[in-house]
Design a protein around this motif. Sequence first.
Motif, short mmCIF file in Angstrom:
data_model
loop_
_atom_site.label_atom_id
_atom_site.label_comp_id
_atom_site.label_asym_id
_atom_site.label_seq_id
_atom_site.Cartn_x
_atom_site.Cartn_y
_atom_site.Cartn_z
N GLU A 1 -39.98 -37.61 -5.12
CA GLU A 1 -39.92 -36.29 -4.49
C GLU A 1 -39.09 -36.30 -3.20
O GLU A 1 -38.35 -35.36 -2.92
N PRO B 1 -36.20 -40.97 -9.97
CA PRO B 1 -36.22 -40.30 -8.66
C PRO B 1 -37.64 -39.99 -8.22
O PRO B 1 -38.55 -39.81 -9.04
N GLU C 1 -26.60 -41.40 -10.12
CA GLU C 1 -27.90 -40.79 -9.87
C GLU C 1 -29.00 -41.82 -10.05
O GLU C 1 -28.88 -42.77 -10.83
N ARG D 1 -31.57 -34.91 -1.80
CA ARG D 1 -30.41 -34.55 -2.61
C ARG D 1 -30.19 -33.04 -2.66
O ARG D 1 -29.11 -32.58 -3.01
N ARG D 2 -31.22 -32.28 -2.32
CA ARG D 2 -31.06 -30.83 -2.25
C ARG D 2 -30.04 -30.46 -1.18
O ARG D 2 -29.26 -29.51 -1.34
N TYR E 1 -36.59 -38.31 -2.51
CA TYR E 1 -35.18 -38.43 -2.90
C TYR E 1 -34.64 -37.09 -3.38
O TYR E 1 -33.52 -36.69 -3.02
N LEU E 2 -35.41 -36.36 -4.17
CA LEU E 2 -34.96 -35.06 -4.67
C LEU E 2 -34.81 -34.06 -3.53
O LEU E 2 -33.89 -33.23 -3.55
#
Length: 482
Positions: free
Chosen positions: A370, A368, A364, A376-377, A372-373
């Motif tokens: 926003e 991180p 991970e 990854r969702r 990237y998150l």
Amino acid sequence: MHIFLSISTKLLQTKSTSFKSLTWIPSVFLLSPKQMSQSTSIPRNQQRIRDHGYDDYMEVEKKIRKVMKFQELLLTQLNSMIAISRLDMLARRFGFKQYEAGKFILKFPHVFEVFEHPVQRILYCRLTRKSLLQIEQEKLALLAQVPQAVTRLRKLLLLSNTGRLRLEHVRIARKDFGLPDDFEFSVVLKYPKYFRLFDAKETRNKYIEVVERDPRLTVCAVENVREREYREKGGEEENVRFSFRVNFPPGFKIGKYYKIAVWKWQRLPYWLPYEDISGYDLRSLEAQKRMEKRAVATIHELLSLTVEKKITLERIAHFRLAMDLPKKLKDFLLQHQGIFYISTRGNQGKLHTVFLREAYRKGELIEPNELYLARRRLAELVLLSPRKVIVDRRLINYGKQGGEDEIADYVENGGDHSAARETVREDLGEESLDSDGDCSIDSDGDCSIDTDGDCSIDTEYTHKEANNDDVTDDAEDTRVTE
């Protein structure tokens, strides 16, 4: 004849004396290669040591790439849905064989939904609400970080020797640097005080050039890391001034002489990636060593500018001439496996993904963002178990029928799917449906299809197909040409 014999005897005497002189060589120079002192420089050719944390990350990335291709295909269709009968034909452009596309979408019921059209009475495929929400979230995150993307593009142009890069090379790597698809208009032409777009006279290729060289942008990310570590841990200034954070993969053998070589390399000064080196003499051996370390710093800075701190080796090769990088990039990066990691997973070994090791921990990203998150969702939806789909859709149906109490119990249980399944079993009495029904519910909540052939594919059938495909792991047989 007499003269010839005298000359030959002299030659034999000189040879015999030369052979005799070898016997007087000291035994120190006749040692085996293992007993001789080894070199204290980093070896050129090194074997790649696998790190399963990064390889597992790329295995998930392989599934995400295929899912994204299907998402783009669905979004280009009318009403963002497509008939299952046309899916096989359109999926062949992605490298899928016959009937493989249908099996693939059934593996990810949290992303794709198969339903029966109410009028045409044929099966269609569309994106689920969670998938549409993830796409919208990624778009918002991409628009929100456009100012940071402008700064990243300016620093990328400053890494080149001439302050310009080909527009096509930047377009290929636009997602890695967080640039929108229309960055030529929304970024380059929108900020004329930072960028200039022009056509080359000789090649007729478009180039992006930085207008002004801002000294505040010439600070590398590794310099900030050195300053932070020096203030926190201290130590000698010479050991920290030109060093890089090194973290070797598990199983990497580090000998005594290799430690000395790394220690000497860490103290070696070099020219910064943003520094102009046109006025230096690069013919000496010391200058070549500095240029090699400068290439390491350039690739380190290039990875630091990306959103996910990774990029494919083939895309780095596009900037090789503009940034004075070596020809054999893979062999060059394998010399520094403590700084970079090259993964061959993700596309049957056709692509090589380069990771910045210091930016990751346990698969991970440490810091991180926003965007990237949001990306990854999608990985979370891909990895989410298909069993959860049945529970979620039944709870939605209960909510429509006035079953707010069941949903409240589900929320109070903290999203415990086992408690939700028990609620479903109690309401259904763990009995099969009527004889005219199309499916029956097993004790574990699975659904089976009757042999009358009248059943259409619903959520339970989707769930069953997804489970069977997960067991047989048919995803390894599908191939996608990038």
